[in-house]
Design an enzyme around this catalytic site. Structure first.
Site, mmCIF file in Angstrom:
data_model
loop_
_atom_site.group_PDB
_atom_site.id
_atom_site.type_symbol
_atom_site.label_atom_id
_atom_site.label_comp_id
_atom_site.label_asym_id
_atom_site.label_seq_id
_atom_site.Cartn_x
_atom_site.Cartn_y
_atom_site.Cartn_z
ATOM 1 C CG ASP A 324 -1.952 1.058 1.227
ATOM 2 O OD1 ASP A 324 -2.751 1.080 0.283
ATOM 3 O OD2 ASP A 324 -1.960 1.898 2.152
ATOM 4 C CD GLU A 353 -2.257 2.277 -3.451
ATOM 5 O OE1 GLU A 353 -3.332 2.841 -3.697
ATOM 6 O OE2 GLU A 353 -1.752 2.262 -2.306
ATOM 7 C CG ASP A 420 -8.095 2.568 -3.167
ATOM 8 O OD1 ASP A 420 -8.698 2.816 -2.103
ATOM 9 O OD2 ASP A 420 -6.937 2.116 -3.198
#
Length: 581
Positions: A324, A353, A420
């Site tokens: 992340d 990410e 997201d």
């Protein structure tokens, strides 16, 4: 020829080792300007006896440039080279020393690839090329153990908010592995499962403990073991950029300020730790005060987090990490992270990410892949309506393909939507035909595809938190026809290696025309995909030299007429053809 558009450097995605015997060379020219390019090569220590010429193929284009590529197999693992470019009667030479009207005497001033060192090569796990991922938010997939539900659990299927809970857990995933396996996917990606005060778990309290609302460490072990027995890999989500404000070591800094032995674990600009005019006095994820940012350059912080990464691979035998906010952590940390993870499991898949150009993380010393949001952006922009023409779409995809070396493109983490972003069905105006075009492209394109849970049965959802709805398990509320379509395309990708590792090229993508044709090609098979991104029935035509084509989904033989293949397509329709070589 417009010489100022010529570009090549002997590094990165322009000259790289594809395997221990092969070097790929790329060069850029102005679009539709150069007709032919020849790579002239030789060993710098014995040019004459090792001299070889390699024709270059135009493999991609964007709005301004053409991109050419060739594969070189130097006998001794090293090569010097230049490029001979021609258009009509004009011919020029490009070497590292410049652009010349006559060939410079080799090898001085030529580009140089000194040696293929296997240890320096980018190398992602081989299995990632064949993986088809299924992303799951554990809290929203299925409630398998009501005894661990939080006190405020709401009835399953309610409207998601930023902080409500519905009781999903790891047992719920275990209970539905038959469903996952029947879909055909062979890898799952779980958003964070570690102890956290939130419903999304991206603010970690305890990095070595599964959140009690999801089960226990033993439950996670059972899930991973059961998945492995079914041939399904498991990738977990790690949040190493920041933690929860309730993380014990951060709370020590809150209490003791700069006297805390953990003060240098975080980026504190001013004491006391507080929020002033909406901005915390310490660095955070975004400006969210409940997510304080780690100082990953601190050796103690680094060792703590690297131990976490190693722990779950060794103890639970997970198959990879999704990282992340990976772009906001220093490169030194990620280089050490890769060493630790690959020592624990050389076959682990590391996905960062990063939402933008990610080349600096993909040089072989940090990540294997990144979440390819630029891919999803362009695919959804094209297929969500008929306004964009194929020429513009092909330019966008060509630009993305040239960002990375081929072996990176083969395992880049492609997705249409995620936790997201709005869901794909919502993005295309809830037109199922447009969803199908997106899915066909996803599953016949280069890279490692990922399907967001529920997309396959028609879940809708706008921006977060609406995109995090509960999975629908009532058969009467599932779109079974869409589910069968996903199964069909997943099976097609699994059945044919060319759809996983073959080259990609647009065959037809013209200005003003939203219809496209593209190919996947290797030494054994040739696939062509025909797509009508219009609301009208159409006949799409393209020259085809052979008459041995079959429809990949129906098995029907499809024969061109006088060397021209004419394919009738429904509005927003598609067809997939193949032939053996």
């Amino acid at each position: 020829m417009l010489r100022e558009c010529f570009y090549h450097v002997s590094q990165s995605n322009w000259a790289y080792a594809y395997d221990k015997h092969t070097i790929h060379l790329r060069v850029r020219t102005k679009r539709d300007d150069v007709m032919d390019i020849l790579a002239v090569t030789g060993d710098k220590y014995d040019w004459d006896r090792t001299y070889a010429e390699y024709p270059m193929k135009k493999t991609a284009s964007d709005a301004y440039f053409d991109y050419w590529e060739t594969s070189v197999k130097p006998k001794y693992g090293r090569v010097s080279y230049g490029f001979r470019m021609s258009a009509g009667s004009e011919c020029v030479w490009m070497t590292e020393s410049g652009i010349h009207d006559e060939q410079p005497e080799p090898p001085g001033g030529y580009y140089d690839f000194p040696y293929i060192h296997e240890i320096d090569m980018y190398a992602a796990p081989e299995w990632a090329k064949s993986a088809i991922f299924y992303q799951i938010i554990p809290e929203r997939f299925a409630n398998g153990d009501p005894s661990n539900d939080p006190d405020n659990t709401e009835p399953w299927g309610g409207q998601p908010t930023t902080d409500n809970s519905f009781g999903g857990d790891l047992q719920g995933i275990i209970d539905h592995l038959d469903y996952i396996e029947n879909l055909g996917v062979n890898a799952i990606y779980l958003t964070p499962v570690f102890h956290s005060p939130s419903n999304h778990k991206y603010d970690t309290l305890d990095y070595k403990k599964v959140d009690p609302q999801f089960g226990s460490n033993e439950t996670l072990k059972q899930l991973v073991d059961t998945c492995h027995a079914r041939g399904i890999r498991v990738m977990l989500d790690a949040v190493f950029n920041h933690c929860s404000e309730h993380f014990p070591l951060f709370q020590d800094v809150v209490r003791h300020g700069e006297k805390s032995e953990y003060a240098d674990w975080f980026h504190v600009r001013k004491y006391p730790l507080e929020v002033r005019d909406g901005i915390p006095t310490y660095d955070t994820f975004g400006f969210f005060p409940h997510m304080p940012k780690f100082n990953t350059a601190n050796p103690r912080v680094k060792q703590y987090l690297l131990n976490v990464a190693e722990y779950w691979i060794k103890e639970i035998q997970i198959d990879g990490w999704r990282l992340d906010v990976a772009s906001e952590i220093d490169h030194h940390f990620w280089r050490d992270f890769r060493k630790v993870v690959k020592a624990a499991n050389p076959d682990a898949y590391i996905v960062g990410e990063v939402w933008n150009d990610s080349m600096k993380w993909l040089l072989g010393d940090q990540f294997d892949s990144v979440m390819n949001y630029p891919f999803s952006s362009k695919v959804l922009e094209f297929f969500s309506q008929s306004a964009m023409d194929g020429y513009t779409f092909a330019n966008s995809m060509g630009f993305l393909l040239m960002r990375y070396p081929q072996q990176t493109n083969e395992v880049i983490f492609n997705l249409l939507c995620s936790h997201d972003t709005p869901r794909v069905l919502t993005c295309v105006g809830e037109d199922k035909r447009r969803v199908k075009l997106c899915v066909v492209f996803l599953l016949t394109y280069m890279g490692t595809p990922c399907i967001y849970y529920g997309d396959e049965i028609g879940l809708t959802g706008g921006p977060d938190p609406d995109c995090r709805k509960c999975m629908e398990w009532d058969p009467d509320k599932q779109d079974n026809e869409l589910y069968d379509f996903y199964r069909l395309l997943i099976a097609l990708r699994k059945d044919y290696d060319v759809l996983r590792t073959g080259s990609f090229r647009f065959l037809k993508a013209e200005p003003g025309d939203p219809r496209i044709i593209y190919e996947r090609l290797n030494s054994q098979m040739h696939f062509t995909v025909w797509m009508n991104n219009t609301e009208e029935e159409t006949v799409l035509s393209h020259p085809m030299e052979t008459d041995d084509w079959k429809d990949a989904l129906s098995g029907e033989t499809v024969i061109p007429e006088d060397g021209i293949m004419n394919i009738k397509l429904d509005p927003l329709g598609y067809r997939i053809l193949y032939r053996y070589l």
